[in-house]
Design a protein around this motif. Structure first.
Motif, PDB file in Angstrom:
ATOM      1  N   SER A 177       0.829  -1.207   0.000  1.00  0.00           N
ATOM      2  CA  SER A 177       0.000   0.000   0.000  1.00  0.00           C
ATOM      3  C   SER A 177       0.861   1.252   0.000  1.00  0.00           C
ATOM      4  N   LEU A 178       1.896   1.246   0.840  1.00  0.00           N
ATOM      5  CA  LEU A 178       2.789   2.406   0.933  1.00  0.00           C
ATOM      6  C   LEU A 178       3.494   2.680  -0.386  1.00  0.00           C
ATOM      7  N   VAL A 179       4.047   1.640  -0.981  1.00  0.00           N
ATOM      8  CA  VAL A 179       4.813   1.826  -2.220  1.00  0.00           C
ATOM      9  C   VAL A 179       3.900   2.225  -3.373  1.00  0.00           C
ATOM     10  N   LEU A 180       2.701   1.657  -3.406  1.00  0.00           N
ATOM     11  CA  LEU A 180       1.741   2.056  -4.441  1.00  0.00           C
ATOM     12  C   LEU A 180       1.456   3.550  -4.346  1.00  0.00           C
ATOM     13  N   CYS A 279      -5.470   7.258   1.680  1.00  0.00           N
ATOM     14  CA  CYS A 279      -5.025   6.725   2.976  1.00  0.00           C
ATOM     15  C   CYS A 279      -6.200   6.575   3.926  1.00  0.00           C
ATOM     16  N   TYR A 280      -7.075   7.572   3.935  1.00  0.00           N
ATOM     17  CA  TYR A 280      -8.226   7.542   4.837  1.00  0.00           C
ATOM     18  C   TYR A 280      -9.193   6.426   4.461  1.00  0.00           C
ATOM     19  N   LEU A 281      -9.427   6.240   3.165  1.00  0.00           N
ATOM     20  CA  LEU A 281     -10.337   5.183   2.725  1.00  0.00           C
ATOM     21  C   LEU A 281      -9.807   3.808   3.126  1.00  0.00           C
ATOM     22  N   LEU A 282      -8.499   3.595   2.986  1.00  0.00           N
ATOM     23  CA  LEU A 282      -7.916   2.319   3.405  1.00  0.00           C
ATOM     24  C   LEU A 282      -8.030   2.134   4.908  1.00  0.00           C
ATOM     25  N   THR A 289      -7.986   2.196  12.859  1.00  0.00           N
ATOM     26  CA  THR A 289      -8.121   3.339  11.951  1.00  0.00           C
ATOM     27  C   THR A 289      -6.984   4.347  12.098  1.00  0.00           C
ATOM     28  N   GLY A 290      -6.751   4.827  13.329  1.00  0.00           N
ATOM     29  CA  GLY A 290      -5.726   5.843  13.542  1.00  0.00           C
ATOM     30  C   GLY A 290      -4.337   5.346  13.223  1.00  0.00           C
ATOM     31  N   ARG A 291      -4.036   4.112  13.643  1.00  0.00           N
ATOM     32  CA  ARG A 291      -2.704   3.541  13.399  1.00  0.00           C
ATOM     33  C   ARG A 291      -2.446   3.366  11.904  1.00  0.00           C
ATOM     34  N   VAL A 292      -3.403   2.799  11.191  1.00  0.00           N
ATOM     35  CA  VAL A 292      -3.220   2.537   9.766  1.00  0.00           C
ATOM     36  C   VAL A 292      -3.068   3.839   8.993  1.00  0.00           C
ATOM     37  N   PHE A 293      -3.908   4.827   9.326  1.00  0.00           N
ATOM     38  CA  PHE A 293      -3.802   6.101   8.612  1.00  0.00           C
ATOM     39  C   PHE A 293      -2.448   6.765   8.854  1.00  0.00           C
TER      40      PHE A 293
END
Length: 348
Positions: A177-180, A279-282, A289-293
Motif C-alpha cells: 500500500s505504501l509503495v503504491l 489513505c483515509y479510505l484504506l 483506523t488511527g494507526r493505519v492512517f
C-alpha cells in the motif's frame, strides 16, 4: 579546493542536524505522547516470536521484524523488545533527517524532525508496543530517499528492489500500500522514473515469491487467511458502525498538531489531497483506523514536503518552518487520542 570545503561544510551541517534530531526524537515524543497503560496496545506475541520466529505461529506476511530481533540475540525479556523497537524508531527519523539535510537542505531536515516528533505516527510508536511498524517506516524512508537519489538507473533499480523486498517480508500488505501510494504520487512529478519503479517492483516481487516458496517448503510457517477474513468482516453494518461514530474527533486525530502543515501542503499541491483521501479510505476498512492512517499518510507527507521545499520561495519556506516548529506546541493544547474500533482512545 572550494569544492572540498563546500562538501566538508555540508557534512558538518548534516552531522549537527543529526545530533539535534537524535535529541529531539529521544526526548520530545515520549513527552508529547505519554499514555496511561489502558491506552497502550501491547503485542506480547512479538516477544515470543523474537525468541523463535521459525514456528507455525509466525505470520507469513510479517516475518522480518521477529527474525531480526531473534538474530540480534538481545531479547531476553519484553522490556528489551520495547527498547530495541524504540531505537529503530529514533534511527529511522535520524537517518531520514540526515539524508534530507545532506541531499536537499539542512533547514528542511530540521523541519522534518519537528514534523516527525509531533506526528500521529510517533504517537502510534509510543502507544502501540511490539509491532513491526518501526521497521516498515525505516524501510519506506530509505525507499523515499532512494527515489530522490542520483544513482545510475540499474543501481537505483537494484537498491529500490532490495528495500521493497525487505519491506514485503516485514509486512506485505502494509508495504504494498505504501509503495503504491508513494510511486503514483512521485510519478506525478517525475514521469521519467516510471521504468525504474516498474522494474524494481517486478524484481522485488520475484524475490518475494521465491522467499514465500522457501519458507512454506522448509519451515513450519504456513499459509493463513487472517488478513483476508478480518478485511471481509468490515463490510456492511460493521463498516457503518466503525466509521459513522466520532467523525469530528476522528478527523482531528488524523493529523493532530500537523494540520496547519497538511492544509498548507494541500493548498500548495492539491494532488496531495487525493493521496490523503486514499489513505483515509484504506484506514476506514480496518479496526486500527488511527494507526493505519498514520502509517500510510506519513510517507506521503514526507514526499510532498520534499517536493514543496524544492519549489518554494523564501517566504513560503518561512511559513513551512513556522508551521513545523509550531506543531509540537499545537499538540499540547488539547488531550491527544487515536481512533480504534470506532472509539476514541485518549492517551491520558
Amino acid at each position: 579546493m572550494k569544492f572540498h570545503l563546500t562538501l566538508s561544510f555540508r557534512w558538518t551541517k548534516t552531522f549537527l542536524v543529526s545530533i539535534v534530531t537524535f535529541v529531539i526524537l529521544l526526548k520530545l515524543p515520549p513527552l508529547l505522547f505519554a499514555a496511561k497503560l489502558e491506552a497502550k496496545v501491547l503485542n506480547f506475541g512479538m516477544y515470543h516470536l523474537s525468541l523463535n520466529p521459525w514456528t507455525e505461529n509466525t505470520q507469513w506476511d510479517q516475518f522480518l521484524t521477529p527474525w531480526i530481533l531473534w538474530v540480534s540475540g538481545f531479547i531476553s525479556k519484553p522490556e528489551d523488545l520495547v527498547f530495541i523497537l524504540n531505537c529503530i524508531t529514533i534511527l529511522s527519523g535520524v537517518i531520514l533527517v540526515a539524508l534530507i539535510s545532506y541531499q536537499f537542505d539542512w533547514l528542511l531536515g530540521l523541519t522534518v524532525c519537528f514534523l516527525l516528533s509531533s506526528s500521529p505516527l510517533y504517537l502510534i510508536f509510543q502507544t502501540w508496543i511490539g509491532f513491526s511498524d518501526p521497521f516498515t517506516f525505516l524501510l519506506i524512508t530509505l525507499y523515499l530517499i532512494l527515489l530522490h537519489s542520483e544513482f545510475l538507473p540499474k543501481v537505483k533499480t537494484l537498491c529500490l528492489s532490495l528495500v521493497l523486498f525487505l519491506g514485503m517480508t516485514n509486512h506485505l500488505f502494509q508495504m504494498l500500500s505504501l509503495v503504491l501510494l508513494v510511486n503514483v504520487l512521485y510519478l506525478a512529478y517525475h514521469k521519467n522514473q516510471a521504468k525504474i519503479l516498474f522494474d524494481s517492483f517486478v524484481f522485488s516481487s520475484v524475490l518475494y515469491t521465491l522467499f514465500l516458496v522457501s519458507i512454506f517448503t522448509y519451515t513450519p510457517i504456513g499459509w493463513n487467511q487472517t488478513r483476508v477474513s478480518v478485511f471481509s468482516q468490515m463490510w456492511g453494518n460493521e463498516f457503518i458502525r466503525m466509521n459513522q461514530s466520532e467523525f469530528f474527533l476522528g478527523t482531528v486525530g488524523l493529523f493532530h498538531g500537523l494540520w496547519p502543515l497538511v492544509v498548507y501542503i494541500m493548498y500548495r499541491m492539491p494532488i496531495s489531497l487525493l493521496g490523503f483521501v486514499f489513505c483515509y479510505l484504506l484506514s476506514m476498512m480496518t479496526y486500527d483506523t488511527g494507526r493505519v492512517f498514520a502509517i500510510l499518510s506519513t510517507p506521503i507527507l514526507l514526499l510532498f514536503s520534499i517536493q514543496n521545499w524544492q519549489s518554494a520561495s523564501i517566504m513560503e519556506k518561512r511559513i513551512w518552518i513556522l508551521f513545523s516548529i509550531g506543531s509540537p506546541i499545537l499538540c499540547k493544547l488539547y488531550p491527544l487520542f487515536y481512533k480504534w474500533d470506532g472509539k476514541i482512545i485518549y492517551l491520558q
